[in-house]
Design a protein around this motif. Sequence first.
Motif, short mmCIF file in Angstrom:
data_model
loop_
_atom_site.label_atom_id
_atom_site.label_comp_id
_atom_site.label_asym_id
_atom_site.label_seq_id
_atom_site.Cartn_x
_atom_site.Cartn_y
_atom_site.Cartn_z
N GLN A 28 15.69 -29.93 45.55
CA GLN A 28 16.65 -29.00 46.14
C GLN A 28 16.37 -27.57 45.73
OE1 GLN A 28 20.05 -31.13 44.58
NE2 GLN A 28 20.62 -31.87 46.61
N TYR A 29 16.06 -27.37 44.46
CA TYR A 29 15.82 -26.01 43.96
C TYR A 29 14.51 -25.45 44.50
CZ TYR A 29 15.92 -22.07 40.75
OH TYR A 29 15.95 -20.80 40.20
N ALA A 30 13.53 -26.32 44.74
CA ALA A 30 12.22 -25.86 45.20
C ALA A 30 12.31 -25.13 46.54
CB ALA A 30 11.26 -27.03 45.31
N LEU A 31 13.17 -25.59 47.43
CA LEU A 31 13.33 -24.93 48.72
C LEU A 31 13.89 -23.53 48.54
CD1 LEU A 31 13.21 -25.13 51.81
CD2 LEU A 31 15.50 -26.14 51.75
N PHE A 32 14.86 -23.39 47.66
CA PHE A 32 15.42 -22.08 47.33
C PHE A 32 14.35 -21.18 46.72
CE2 PHE A 32 17.09 -19.88 43.46
CZ PHE A 32 17.73 -18.82 44.08
N ALA A 33 13.58 -21.72 45.77
CA ALA A 33 12.55 -20.92 45.11
C ALA A 33 11.53 -20.41 46.12
CB ALA A 33 11.87 -21.75 44.02
N ALA A 34 11.10 -21.28 47.03
CA ALA A 34 10.13 -20.86 48.04
C ALA A 34 10.70 -19.81 48.98
CB ALA A 34 9.66 -22.08 48.83
N THR A 88 12.99 -17.60 48.30
CA THR A 88 13.38 -16.35 47.63
C THR A 88 12.28 -15.78 46.75
OG1 THR A 88 14.38 -17.58 45.80
CG2 THR A 88 15.83 -16.99 47.66
N GLY A 89 11.10 -16.39 46.74
CA GLY A 89 9.99 -15.88 45.96
C GLY A 89 10.07 -16.14 44.48
N ASP A 149 19.93 -17.21 38.05
CA ASP A 149 19.26 -17.93 39.12
C ASP A 149 20.11 -19.09 39.63
OD1 ASP A 149 16.98 -16.33 39.22
OD2 ASP A 149 16.01 -17.45 37.61
N ALA A 150 20.87 -19.72 38.74
CA ALA A 150 21.78 -20.78 39.19
C ALA A 150 22.85 -20.22 40.12
CB ALA A 150 22.43 -21.46 37.98
N THR A 151 23.41 -19.07 39.78
CA THR A 151 24.42 -18.48 40.65
C THR A 151 23.81 -17.97 41.95
OG1 THR A 151 24.25 -16.36 39.45
CG2 THR A 151 25.96 -17.89 38.74
#
Length: 252
Positions: A73-79, A81-82, A101-103
């Motif tokens: 789940q977090y990987a999609l956010f990371a990709a 948002t850079g 980063d959690a918020t």
Amino acid sequence: MRDGGEEEVDQVDWIDIPAGLVRRGTPAGEMAAVARRYADTHVPEAWYRKEAPRTEIHLPAFRIARTAVTVEQYALFAADTGRPAPRGPADHPVIGIAWEDATAYCRWLGERIGGEVRLPTEDEWERAARGDDGREFPWGDEYRTGLANLVDLGVGTTTPVGSFPDGASPFGVLDMAGNADEWTSTLYAPYPGAPDDVPVTEDWAFDRHITRGGAFRHDRDLARCARRHGAYEEDLAAIGVGFRLAAPPAAA
């Protein structure tokens, strides 16, 4: 248009927590007994005293995720948002995540699914873990090895989220003890009426937001529903800090 895989990663398995009382904290008169009960963990009584006093607090209804946010789940956010890609198996809780980063993940996900998403408050976290009573652990008053991924299990790292269904809280929330320590939205402060020797601030913490539940590297004292702690080391991956989501109650 997002593909089906992205939409699946967006899905949150929400649990509705009804309005009700949380018996927050631990009575001041029980602190010495708590320290003796966990004497083998070498945690001094002073570290427990910030749990006092026991107070009944009424909380409105809210929702909380059944499990912590996963690496997938977090990987999609990371990709999107850079940010650096998270490490670990896809179905394990993401760890090593700064509070900011959690918020940010919460805001990002809220925009994608069209609703408010946030970190739980400390009081919400404790209600979701304890239910309507003052139990010691999410599953009851007695600690049992095998109900959570803590140091006594000997795994030494995270496990897939939801691996310990017998350790569920009264509301069915999973992994509220062990696996990943979890950020809340609450900055540390003594509870109103706390013992005089409880520190007003925790200036030694790397981040003064309260974390709850303990991680795979922690002993059973951190798995207690009342245990308040924080991120005291800069290496958030080494100490296993992750997060789970909260939200307002679903519309009637």
